[in-house]
Design a protein around this motif. Sequence first.
Motif, PDB file in Angstrom:
ATOM      1  N   THR A 167     -22.503  35.813  73.496  1.00 25.53           N
ATOM      2  CA  THR A 167     -22.564  35.192  72.174  1.00 25.53           C
ATOM      3  C   THR A 167     -21.170  35.208  71.542  1.00 25.53           C
ATOM      4  OG1 THR A 167     -22.965  37.230  70.914  1.00 25.53           O
ATOM      5  CG2 THR A 167     -24.901  36.111  71.849  1.00 25.53           C
ATOM      6  N   LYS A 168     -20.997  34.373  70.538  1.00 31.83           N
ATOM      7  CA  LYS A 168     -19.714  34.296  69.842  1.00 31.83           C
ATOM      8  C   LYS A 168     -19.377  35.611  69.157  1.00 31.83           C
ATOM      9  CE  LYS A 168     -17.164  31.451  66.499  1.00 31.83           C
ATOM     10  NZ  LYS A 168     -17.234  30.251  65.613  1.00 31.83           N
ATOM     11  N   GLY A 169     -20.378  36.230  68.516  1.00 25.78           N
ATOM     12  CA  GLY A 169     -20.139  37.492  67.822  1.00 25.78           C
ATOM     13  C   GLY A 169     -19.748  38.601  68.772  1.00 25.78           C
ATOM     14  N   THR A 170     -20.414  38.661  69.913  1.00 26.09           N
ATOM     15  CA  THR A 170     -20.069  39.674  70.908  1.00 26.09           C
ATOM     16  C   THR A 170     -18.657  39.444  71.428  1.00 26.09           C
ATOM     17  OG1 THR A 170     -22.378  39.981  71.526  1.00 26.09           O
ATOM     18  CG2 THR A 170     -20.723  40.669  73.135  1.00 26.09           C
ATOM     19  N   ALA A 171     -18.326  38.185  71.688  1.00 27.77           N
ATOM     20  CA  ALA A 171     -16.973  37.873  72.138  1.00 27.77           C
ATOM     21  C   ALA A 171     -15.928  38.290  71.101  1.00 27.77           C
ATOM     22  CB  ALA A 171     -16.860  36.381  72.434  1.00 27.77           C
ATOM     23  N   SER A 172     -16.272  38.170  69.819  1.00 31.56           N
ATOM     24  CA  SER A 172     -15.301  38.456  68.762  1.00 31.56           C
ATOM     25  C   SER A 172     -14.914  39.929  68.697  1.00 31.56           C
ATOM     26  CB  SER A 172     -15.857  37.999  67.402  1.00 31.56           C
ATOM     27  OG  SER A 172     -16.879  38.879  66.939  1.00 31.56           O
ATOM     28  N   VAL A 173     -15.770  40.816  69.213  1.00 34.27           N
ATOM     29  CA  VAL A 173     -15.465  42.252  69.163  1.00 34.27           C
ATOM     30  C   VAL A 173     -15.249  42.858  70.547  1.00 34.27           C
ATOM     31  CG1 VAL A 173     -16.734  42.565  66.997  1.00 34.27           C
ATOM     32  CG2 VAL A 173     -17.912  42.938  69.177  1.00 34.27           C
TER      33      VAL A 173
END
Length: 207
Positions: A167-173
Amino acid sequence: MVQDIYLTFDDGPNDEMDNILDILKTKKVKSTFFLVEPNMREYPQAVLRLIEEGHYPALHSVTHDKRMLYEGNPLNVAEEMRHTQKTLYELTGVTSHLTRAPFGSHPYMKEDLRHGLVQYMMKMWDWNVDTVDWKHHETAPGRIIENAIKGIDAVAEGQIVILLHVTKGTASVLSRLIDRINKDGVQFRAYDPEQHFTMNFWDDNRL
């Protein structure tokens, strides 16, 4: 003693796959991806890339649907995993026997469903660290890191298998998460069928 940590990503590939693969490449971390069959057909280059870069492709069903998988014929799960396995081979020439039951194997994977996987000579992994990123990736991605560290600290010994999603959120962190985990005595690993170990909620050592 070296602590083996397995980052595992469910539900790919999708639009965030290349971003996650870029981060893993930069950080020199190998991971395991549990792939959904229709997504593989939509993003075949991402499947090829993950293999070329040393990650392990695993199987995560066709429908990702509780009713379709866990109700009715006890071979439903095994058949969906075999279909996913065949698609992976068609796209890449690679055969994988590692599966993950959508939503986790407990309580859905009763003995008859597990026996189906055994019949098809498949293995099944769950996890022992849940980042709950499916819940927090849009509104509070920082919680993903907190949950991962708390979960790792709670595992007294043995291998650590961390549940993440593409997911985008997981990628962001993800970069920060790897930095927080990566310390002396930690070894990031991708699944190796030659060194399989039991990691399922039923402690079913056939899988």
